[in-house]
Design a protein around this motif. Structure first.
Motif, PDB file in Angstrom:
ATOM      1  N   ILE A  28      -8.937  36.883 -29.993  1.00  0.00           N
ATOM      2  CA  ILE A  28      -8.441  37.536 -28.779  1.00  0.00           C
ATOM      3  C   ILE A  28      -8.317  36.440 -27.723  1.00  0.00           C
ATOM      4  N   TYR A  29      -7.072  36.198 -27.271  1.00  0.00           N
ATOM      5  CA  TYR A  29      -6.887  35.162 -26.240  1.00  0.00           C
ATOM      6  C   TYR A  29      -7.463  35.651 -24.914  1.00  0.00           C
ATOM      7  N   PRO A  30      -7.980  34.719 -24.087  1.00  0.00           N
ATOM      8  CA  PRO A  30      -8.551  35.119 -22.790  1.00  0.00           C
ATOM      9  C   PRO A  30      -7.544  35.952 -21.988  1.00  0.00           C
ATOM     10  N   GLY A  31      -8.021  37.026 -21.414  1.00  0.00           N
ATOM     11  CA  GLY A  31      -7.173  37.865 -20.572  1.00  0.00           C
ATOM     12  C   GLY A  31      -6.299  38.836 -21.347  1.00  0.00           C
ATOM     13  N   GLN A  32      -6.321  38.784 -22.688  1.00  0.00           N
ATOM     14  CA  GLN A  32      -5.489  39.686 -23.494  1.00  0.00           C
ATOM     15  C   GLN A  32      -6.335  40.863 -23.996  1.00  0.00           C
ATOM     16  N   GLU A  33      -5.710  42.023 -24.047  1.00  0.00           N
ATOM     17  CA  GLU A  33      -6.440  43.177 -24.569  1.00  0.00           C
ATOM     18  C   GLU A  33      -6.354  43.239 -26.088  1.00  0.00           C
TER      19      GLU A  33
ATOM     20  N   PRO B  71      -5.850  41.874 -29.873  1.00  0.00           N
ATOM     21  CA  PRO B  71      -6.071  40.618 -30.604  1.00  0.00           C
ATOM     22  C   PRO B  71      -4.749  40.041 -31.129  1.00  0.00           C
ATOM     23  N   ALA B  72      -4.612  38.720 -31.045  1.00  0.00           N
ATOM     24  CA  ALA B  72      -3.452  38.055 -31.659  1.00  0.00           C
ATOM     25  C   ALA B  72      -3.637  38.046 -33.173  1.00  0.00           C
ATOM     26  N   VAL B  73      -4.896  37.946 -33.598  1.00  0.00           N
ATOM     27  CA  VAL B  73      -5.246  38.024 -35.022  1.00  0.00           C
ATOM     28  C   VAL B  73      -6.398  39.017 -35.122  1.00  0.00           C
TER      29      VAL B  73
ATOM     30  N   GLY C 280       6.346  36.152 -41.462  1.00  0.00           N
ATOM     31  CA  GLY C 280       6.255  37.380 -40.677  1.00  0.00           C
ATOM     32  C   GLY C 280       7.028  37.227 -39.389  1.00  0.00           C
ATOM     33  N   PRO C 281       7.225  38.325 -38.664  1.00  0.00           N
ATOM     34  CA  PRO C 281       8.060  38.268 -37.460  1.00  0.00           C
ATOM     35  C   PRO C 281       7.424  37.449 -36.337  1.00  0.00           C
ATOM     36  N   SER C 282       8.253  37.040 -35.404  1.00  0.00           N
ATOM     37  CA  SER C 282       7.798  36.245 -34.271  1.00  0.00           C
ATOM     38  C   SER C 282       6.677  36.972 -33.520  1.00  0.00           C
ATOM     39  N   GLY C 283       5.622  36.234 -33.184  1.00  0.00           N
ATOM     40  CA  GLY C 283       4.535  36.804 -32.393  1.00  0.00           C
ATOM     41  C   GLY C 283       3.498  37.556 -33.204  1.00  0.00           C
ATOM     42  N   CYS C 284       3.627  37.583 -34.543  1.00  0.00           N
ATOM     43  CA  CYS C 284       2.665  38.373 -35.331  1.00  0.00           C
ATOM     44  C   CYS C 284       1.335  37.641 -35.511  1.00  0.00           C
ATOM     45  N   GLY C 285       1.288  36.368 -35.131  1.00  0.00           N
ATOM     46  CA  GLY C 285      -0.009  35.674 -35.179  1.00  0.00           C
ATOM     47  C   GLY C 285      -0.118  34.602 -36.255  1.00  0.00           C
ATOM     48  N   LYS C 286       1.020  34.177 -36.819  1.00  0.00           N
ATOM     49  CA  LYS C 286       0.995  33.175 -37.908  1.00  0.00           C
ATOM     50  C   LYS C 286       0.396  31.852 -37.439  1.00  0.00           C
ATOM     51  N   THR C 287       0.933  31.350 -36.299  1.00  0.00           N
ATOM     52  CA  THR C 287       0.477  30.047 -35.804  1.00  0.00           C
ATOM     53  C   THR C 287      -0.991  30.104 -35.407  1.00  0.00           C
ATOM     54  N   THR C 288      -1.372  31.191 -34.745  1.00  0.00           N
ATOM     55  CA  THR C 288      -2.774  31.327 -34.330  1.00  0.00           C
ATOM     56  C   THR C 288      -3.680  31.290 -35.559  1.00  0.00           C
ATOM     57  N   THR C 289      -3.292  32.015 -36.610  1.00  0.00           N
ATOM     58  CA  THR C 289      -4.112  32.045 -37.829  1.00  0.00           C
ATOM     59  C   THR C 289      -4.225  30.643 -38.422  1.00  0.00           C
TER      60      THR C 289
ATOM     61  N   ASP D  72       3.516  23.980 -39.787  1.00  0.00           N
ATOM     62  CA  ASP D  72       3.955  25.079 -38.926  1.00  0.00           C
ATOM     63  C   ASP D  72       5.451  24.970 -38.681  1.00  0.00           C
ATOM     64  N   GLU D  73       6.248  25.730 -39.404  1.00  0.00           N
ATOM     65  CA  GLU D  73       7.712  25.680 -39.313  1.00  0.00           C
ATOM     66  C   GLU D  73       8.211  24.243 -39.270  1.00  0.00           C
ATOM     67  N   PRO D  74       7.769  23.392 -40.209  1.00  0.00           N
ATOM     68  CA  PRO D  74       8.072  21.966 -40.073  1.00  0.00           C
ATOM     69  C   PRO D  74       9.564  21.666 -40.197  1.00  0.00           C
TER      70      PRO D  74
ATOM     71  N   THR E 114       6.427  30.145 -41.763  1.00  0.00           N
ATOM     72  CA  THR E 114       7.879  30.230 -41.553  1.00  0.00           C
ATOM     73  C   THR E 114       8.286  31.656 -41.175  1.00  0.00           C
ATOM     74  N   HIS E 115       9.450  31.779 -40.512  1.00  0.00           N
ATOM     75  CA  HIS E 115      10.060  33.095 -40.283  1.00  0.00           C
ATOM     76  C   HIS E 115      10.947  33.482 -41.463  1.00  0.00           C
ATOM     77  N   ASP E 116      11.275  32.477 -42.287  1.00  0.00           N
ATOM     78  CA  ASP E 116      12.409  32.588 -43.198  1.00  0.00           C
ATOM     79  C   ASP E 116      11.918  32.962 -44.600  1.00  0.00           C
TER      80      ASP E 116
HETATM   81  N1  LIG Z   1      -2.572  30.719 -25.440  1.00  0.00           N
HETATM   82  C1  LIG Z   1      -2.242  32.019 -25.524  1.00  0.00           C
HETATM   83  N2  LIG Z   1      -2.657  32.908 -24.607  1.00  0.00           N
HETATM   84  C2  LIG Z   1      -2.378  34.214 -24.707  1.00  0.00           C
HETATM   85  N3  LIG Z   1      -1.664  34.757 -25.690  1.00  0.00           N
HETATM   86  C3  LIG Z   1      -1.199  33.931 -26.643  1.00  0.00           C
HETATM   87  C4  LIG Z   1      -1.467  32.532 -26.622  1.00  0.00           C
HETATM   88  N4  LIG Z   1      -0.881  31.955 -27.700  1.00  0.00           N
HETATM   89  C5  LIG Z   1      -0.283  32.957 -28.388  1.00  0.00           C
HETATM   90  N5  LIG Z   1      -0.462  34.148 -27.751  1.00  0.00           N
HETATM   91  C6  LIG Z   1      -0.001  35.460 -28.191  1.00  0.00           C
HETATM   92  O1  LIG Z   1      -0.576  35.732 -29.464  1.00  0.00           O
HETATM   93  C7  LIG Z   1       0.352  36.382 -30.320  1.00  0.00           C
HETATM   94  C8  LIG Z   1       0.510  35.580 -31.614  1.00  0.00           C
HETATM   95  O2  LIG Z   1       1.114  34.325 -31.315  1.00  0.00           O
HETATM   96  P1  LIG Z   1       1.449  33.268 -32.465  1.00  0.00           P
HETATM   97  O3  LIG Z   1       2.049  32.072 -31.807  1.00  0.00           O
HETATM   98  O4  LIG Z   1       0.245  33.080 -33.292  1.00  0.00           O
HETATM   99  O5  LIG Z   1       2.534  34.078 -33.298  1.00  0.00           O
HETATM  100  P2  LIG Z   1       3.560  33.558 -34.412  1.00  0.00           P
HETATM  101  O6  LIG Z   1       3.603  34.615 -35.450  1.00  0.00           O
HETATM  102  O7  LIG Z   1       3.205  32.186 -34.829  1.00  0.00           O
HETATM  103  O8  LIG Z   1       4.916  33.551 -33.577  1.00  0.00           O
HETATM  104  P3  LIG Z   1       6.230  32.633 -33.752  1.00  0.00           P
HETATM  105  O9  LIG Z   1       6.732  32.927 -35.114  1.00  0.00           O
HETATM  106  O10 LIG Z   1       7.139  33.169 -32.676  1.00  0.00           O
HETATM  107  O11 LIG Z   1       5.819  31.221 -33.547  1.00  0.00           O
HETATM  108  C9  LIG Z   1       1.648  36.510 -29.530  1.00  0.00           C
HETATM  109  O12 LIG Z   1       1.733  37.808 -29.002  1.00  0.00           O
HETATM  110  C10 LIG Z   1       1.502  35.493 -28.423  1.00  0.00           C
HETATM  111  O13 LIG Z   1       2.165  35.916 -27.254  1.00  0.00           O
END
Ligand SMILES: Nc1ncnc2c1ncn2[C@@H]1O[C@H](COP(=O)(O)OP(=O)(O)OP(=O)(O)O)[C@@H](O)[C@H]1O
Length: 403
Positions: free
Chosen positions: A25-30, A32-34, A51-60, A177-179, A210-212
Motif C-alpha cells: 500500500i503506497y503512502p496516502g493510498q487507500e 493496495p497496489a499489490v 496485465g493491464p496498465s496500473g495493475c501492479g506489475k512493476t510494483t510486484t 521491466d518492459e525492456p 510486459t503489456h503485450d
Molecule cells: N509511488 C507511488 N505512489 C502512489 N501510488 C503509486 C506509486 N507507484 C505506483 N502507484 C500506483 O500503484 C498502482 C500499480 O502501479 P504499477 O506501476 O505497479 O503498475 P503496472 O502494472 O506496472 O503499470 P504499467 O503497466 O502502466 O507500468 C497504480 O495504480 C499506480 O498509480
C-alpha cells in the motif's frame, strides 16, 4: 544463498523466488497496489507478468530487489528472505533492466556495463574483461562500442547494453521491466530472439514485465496473467493459458487469435510430417505418373538431383509432361524442422497445393505439412488442456515440467 560462481557448471544457474502473501500500500493510498499476492517463480525459467496498465506489475517486480519495500508478506530468493540480504548481495544476485535501457547518459558503454562490478569492487582488469565478454554476448563488437556514449547508439543497441549491464555480475536472477517497450516492432522481435538465445545458454531466473500478450507467449516458460492489485488471474504455461483461459478476462486479454498464437509455440519438428510423392527431375514422367496414381496424390513434388525441392506438379498432368525439367509451379515458402507451425501456415497459404514443403538445414526435402495437419495438432493441444485425464504428450508444456 548459493553464489553465482557455484552455479557456473550447473545447467540451471537461476534460483527460485517465492512471493508469500505480499501486499503493497503506497503512502496516502487507500487501495493496495499489490494485494495479498502469492507466487512461486521456478528456478532457471522465464516468468512473464502480463496485465493491464496500473495493475501492479512493476510494483510486484520491484519488491523482489527491494527497490520497493512490501507493506506485508515475505519474498524469498533461493529460500532466503530478501529483507535479510544487504545491498551488495542483492546487486550481485539480481540484475535489473528497464524500458528505454535506463543507461547513464554521461557514462560510456563500458562504464555503464561495468556499473555493478565496480560497486562490488572488482579489479579493473576483471571489469574490463567482463565488459567485453558481456558486449559480445549481446551481439555488440566491444572494439566498436565500448567507448561510445548512449546517445551514439540506436534504441535497440541501447537496450542490448541495458541487458549486458544487468548481466554483468552474473546474477542468478534477472528482472526485466518492459525492456523492449521503446523500440520498433522489428528491433523488438530481434531483441526477443536474442533474449531467448541468451536464456537457452544462461538459464537465469527471469521475471519479465510486459503489456503485450504476444511478447509473453514468445518469451515465457510461465505466464502470470495479473488483474487489479496484481491478483493472479492465471499462472501457467503459455500453451495451457491459450488452450484453456481461466475466465473471460484472461480470454479477453488473449484476444481472438488464440489458435494462431498457439501455432507460434510449436515447431515443425514436433509433428509427424506428411509424405508427398517425389521424383528427381532426371526421372521419366511415366514412372513418376504411375507412382502418383498409386498414391492418389493431387499434387507431387519434383526434386533436383541433390534432393532439393523444385516444383509442385499436378498429379493428373504428370503423365502428359515431356520431361520433369520444366512445368508445374515453383516450391515457395519452405520451412525447416526448427520453424514454428505459424511459419508453416504462412508458407502453405501461399501455395496452390495448400501444403508446405519441409526441408533440412541443407535444403533437402524432408516431408510436408498441410492445413489438416495443423488443425489436427491444434485439436490435440486443445483436447489435452481441456481433458485433465488425457495422457497425450504436449511438447513444450511437458518439457517445462520435466526439466
Ligand atoms: N509511488 C507511488 N505512489 C502512489 N501510488 C503509486 C506509486 N507507484 C505506483 N502507484 C500506483 O500503484 C498502482 C500499480 O502501479 P504499477 O506501476 O505497479 O503498475 P503496472 O502494472 O506496472 O503499470 P504499467 O503497466 O502502466 O507500468 C497504480 O495504480 C499506480 O498509480
Amino acid at each position: 544463498m548459493t553464489t553465482p560462481a557455484a552455479h557456473e557448471t550447473d545447467a540451471v544457474s537461476g534460483v527460485p523466488i517465492t512471493l508469500d502473501d505480499v501486499t503493497k500500500i503506497y503512502p496516502g493510498q487507500e487501495r493496495p497496489a499489490v494485494d495479498h499476492v502469492s507466487l512461486e517463480l521456478p528456478a532457471g525459467r522465464t516468468t512473464v507478468f502480463v496485465g493491464p496498465s496500473g495493475c501492479g506489475k512493476t510494483t510486484t517486480m520491484r519488491m523482489i530487489n527491494r527497490l520497493i519495500e512490501p507493506s506485508s508478506g515475505t519474498i524469498t530468493i533461493d529460500g532466503q528472505d530478501n529483507r535479510t540480504l544487504d545491498a551488495d548481495t542483492l546487486r550481485r544476485h539480481i540484475g535489473y533492466a528497464i524500458q528505454a535501457s535506463g543507461l547513464f547518459p554521461h557514462m560510456t558503454v563500458a562504464q555503464n556495463v561495468g556499473t555493478v562490478p565496480r560497486l562490488l569492487k572488482w579489479r579493473k582488469s576483471r571489469i574490463s574483461d567482463r565488459v567485453d565478454q558481456m558486449l559480445e554476448l549481446v551481439g555488440l563488437d566491444p572494439a566498436d562500442y565500448r567507448d561510445r556514449y548512449p546517445a551514439q547508439l540506436s534504441g535497440g543497441q541501447q537496450q542490448r547494453v541495458g541487458v549486458a549491464r544487468a548481466l554483468a555480475a552474473d546474477p542468478p536472477v534477472l528482472l526485466m521491466d518492459e525492456p523492449f517497450g521503446a523500440v520498433d516492432p522489428i528491433t523488438r522481435a530481434s531483441l526477443q530472439d536474442e533474449l531467448i538465445r541468451l536464456q537457452e545458454e544462461l538459464h537465469k531466473t527471469i521475471v519479465f514485465v510486459t503489456h503485450d500478450f504476444n511478447e509473453a507467449v514468445r518469451l515465457g516458460d510461465r505466464i502470470a496473467v495479473l488483474g487489479p492489485g496484481s491478483s493472479v488471474l492465471q499462472f501457467d504455461t503459455p500453451e495451457a493459458i491459450l488452450a484453456n483461459p481461466a475466465d473471460e478476462t484472461v480470454a479477453g486479454f488473449i484476444g481472438d487469435d488464440a489458435a494462431l498464437k498457439t501455432l507460434t509455440l510449436r515447431r515443425v519438428g514436433d509433428v509427424d510430417l506428411g509424405r508427398a510423392t517425389t521424383a528427381r527431375e532426371s526421372e521419366a514422367p511415366a514412372d513418376f505418373a504411375a507412382r502418383v496414381r498409386g498414391a492418389d496424390d493431387e499434387w507431387a513434388v519434383v526434386l533436383d538431383d541433390s534432393g532439393r525441392p523444385l516444383r509442385w506438379v499436378r498429379g493428373d498432368l504428370v503423365a502428359g509432361m515431356p520431361d520433369l525439367r520444366s512445368g508445374g509451379q515453383p516450391v515457395t515458402g519452405t520451412v525447416t524442422v526448427d520453424s514454428t507451425l505459424q511459419e508453416a501456415l504462412d508458407g502453405l497459404l501461399s501455395t496452390a497445393s495448400a501444403t508446405t514443403v519441409v526441408v533440412d538445414r541443407s535444403g533437402a526435402y524432408r516431408g510436408t505439412i498441410g492445413i489438416d495437419d495443423l488443425v489436427a495438432e491444434l485439436r490435440r493441444i486443445h483436447h489435452h488442456h481441456n481433458d485433465p485425464g488425457s495422457s497425450e504428450p504436449t511438447g513444450p508444456a511437458d518439457t517445462v515440467e520435466r526439466s
